[in-house]
Motif scaffolding. Structure first.
Motif, PDB file in Angstrom:
ATOM      1  N   SER A  13     -50.601  96.309  32.190  1.00 38.00           N
ATOM      2  CA  SER A  13     -49.898  97.352  31.459  1.00 38.00           C
ATOM      3  C   SER A  13     -49.069  96.774  30.311  1.00 38.00           C
ATOM      4  CB  SER A  13     -48.995  98.150  32.417  1.00 38.00           C
ATOM      5  OG  SER A  13     -48.458  99.278  31.791  1.00 38.00           O
ATOM      6  N   ASP A  14     -49.682  95.881  29.548  1.00 37.51           N
ATOM      7  CA  ASP A  14     -49.067  95.265  28.362  1.00 37.51           C
ATOM      8  C   ASP A  14     -47.971  94.259  28.686  1.00 37.51           C
ATOM      9  OD1 ASP A  14     -50.731  96.753  26.676  1.00 37.51           O
ATOM     10  OD2 ASP A  14     -49.330  98.447  26.691  1.00 37.51           O
ATOM     11  N   TYR A  15     -47.794  93.920  29.956  1.00 35.90           N
ATOM     12  CA  TYR A  15     -46.830  92.885  30.326  1.00 35.90           C
ATOM     13  C   TYR A  15     -47.600  91.612  30.694  1.00 35.90           C
ATOM     14  CZ  TYR A  15     -43.459  96.712  30.777  1.00 35.90           C
ATOM     15  OH  TYR A  15     -42.646  97.794  30.523  1.00 35.90           O
ATOM     16  N   PRO A  16     -47.312  90.463  30.067  1.00 35.46           N
ATOM     17  CA  PRO A  16     -47.994  89.216  30.454  1.00 35.46           C
ATOM     18  C   PRO A  16     -47.774  88.925  31.939  1.00 35.46           C
ATOM     19  CG  PRO A  16     -46.772  88.926  28.407  1.00 35.46           C
ATOM     20  CD  PRO A  16     -46.375  90.262  28.957  1.00 35.46           C
ATOM     21  N   LEU A  17     -48.840  88.636  32.648  1.00 36.25           N
ATOM     22  CA  LEU A  17     -48.759  88.425  34.091  1.00 36.25           C
ATOM     23  C   LEU A  17     -47.894  87.239  34.459  1.00 36.25           C
ATOM     24  CD1 LEU A  17     -52.375  89.091  35.367  1.00 36.25           C
ATOM     25  CD2 LEU A  17     -50.293  90.071  36.322  1.00 36.25           C
ATOM     26  N   GLU A  18     -47.127  87.403  35.514  1.00 29.35           N
ATOM     27  CA  GLU A  18     -46.290  86.314  36.023  1.00 29.35           C
ATOM     28  C   GLU A  18     -47.210  85.183  36.499  1.00 29.35           C
ATOM     29  OE1 GLU A  18     -43.939  83.703  38.025  1.00 29.35           O
ATOM     30  OE2 GLU A  18     -45.459  84.834  39.119  1.00 29.35           O
ATOM     31  N   PRO A  19     -46.983  83.946  36.051  1.00 30.07           N
ATOM     32  CA  PRO A  19     -47.944  82.857  36.271  1.00 30.07           C
ATOM     33  C   PRO A  19     -48.241  82.540  37.741  1.00 30.07           C
ATOM     34  CG  PRO A  19     -46.410  82.263  34.528  1.00 30.07           C
ATOM     35  CD  PRO A  19     -45.908  83.534  35.127  1.00 30.07           C
TER      36      PRO A  19
END
Length: 345
Positions: free
Chosen positions: A230-236
């Motif tokens: 949803s347009d948020y970079p995924l937590e690594p």
């Protein structure tokens, strides 16, 4: 399971599934896998001194969130959510026993800070005033600053996030409500994204997605070139753990020895999804989930919410539903959600 459970059966099954599996796993919480007799029925929760069938903090906090979201017309009101959590913690609101039990250390710490800061900064203000909004933003910043360390990546927001998917009118809305719902007590991005991923899957299950479709959807999210949810970079760390699961077969091929069921949010999400994708029925998956031990009630609750949305309420064994205490609280929340959905479609 019916060929295609109705939406109301899926919504009811989702919340009942959460509560049933929470109560099923509670008695073996903190116990090591393989060191207790296999759980297939409701048992007394000896560590809490209560009888069989009582749901724990997982369901109580989900009930708090459900009532808040519906009473606030499907929108997030973090102060309202927090006040309900505090009422549960201090007064037993939405508890299966009349008093709170099982609260996590991190959740208790954040609620304590919210309680003191609301008293100092907010309670004397007009709720919809600019000053009140600024006060909430200031409190949120203080919470973020205090609880952004990795040691605060517990499963306390994931275990309660289910209502975000049940009240939402679209998948993006479910994901956004889930994101917002984590912030009061678990602001770390890892916890926030776990909630968003889970809400997305539950929403898809409510709308009839197959297990293969759910697994592929998750795999595409984890392996998307943009690396976004949803347009948020995924937590690594979350991405690193889950990106190996691209299809249903990847989940089915994973052995229990490779699954951890601790209170760490990534472990809890993976264990509950594994229990869901590894099995072909609500009961088998529930038994698999709670017998992983350790944080068994929460892994069970997370599993139960998704599985109930997938299979529908009739797939949940009658004996478990009959043994569940305070089903009236669950029924009340479900009826409220269904009425809200009817009036907002």
């Amino acid at each position: 399971m019916p060929e295609n459970p109705s939406l109301s059966s899926r919504v009811r099954g989702s919340f009942v599934g959460l509560a049933v599996c929470d109560a099923l796993g509670g008695p073996v919480e903190f116990k090591k896998r393989g060191e207790f007799p296999k759980v297939t029925t409701m048992l007394p929760n000896e560590s809490c001194g209560i009888g069989p069938g009582y749901f724990t903090d997982d369901t109580s906090m989900a009930l708090c969130l459900a009532h808040s979201l519906v009473d606030c017309h499907g929108r997030s009101n973090l102060v309202d959510q927090v006040r309900r959590y505090i009422d549960w913690w201090k007064k037993g609101y939405m508890s299966s026993t009349g008093t709170s039990f099982g609260i996590g250390v991190s959740t208790a710490s954040t609620l304590e800070q919210w309680s003191s800061e609301l008293e100092a900064r907010y309670n004397q203000l007009q709720a919809d005033s600019m000053e009140a909004q600024e006060a909430v933003r200031a409190i949120q910043k203080n919470i973020r600053d205090a609880f952004l360390e990795e040691k605060f990546c517990g499963n306390g927001s994931l275990m309660r996030v289910l209502p975000a998917a049940l009240v939402a009118r679209s998948e993006p809305e479910a994901v956004e409500l889930a994101r917002e719902s984590s912030l009061p007590t678990h602001p770390h991005l890892r916890c926030v994204h776990a909630c968003m991923i889970y809400a997305s899957l539950v929403y898809q299950a409510l709308n009839g997605a197959t297990k293969s479709e759910l697994a592929v959807s998750l795999g595409e999210t984890m392996n998307d070139a943009s690396g976004n949810i949803s347009d948020y970079p995924l937590e690594p760390a979350l991405k690193q753990r889950l990106e190996r699961y691209r299809t249903l077969g990847d989940w089915e091929a994973t052995a229990s020895e490779d699954i951890r069921s601790t209170g760490y949010v990534v472990d809890s999400l993976e264990a509950s999804l594994w229990s869901f994708f590894k099995t072909d029925g609500f009961e088998d998956g529930a038994i698999l989930a709670v017998n992983l031990g350790d944080d068994a009630d929460t892994v069970g609750a997370i599993y139960g919410g998704l599985a109930g949305a997938f299979y529908g309420v009739d797939a949940i064994p009658d004996r478990w539903r009959q043994d569940l205490q305070r089903m009236d609280l669950v029924d009340e929340a479900v009826e409220k959600i269904l009425a809200f959905r009817t009036h907002t479609v």
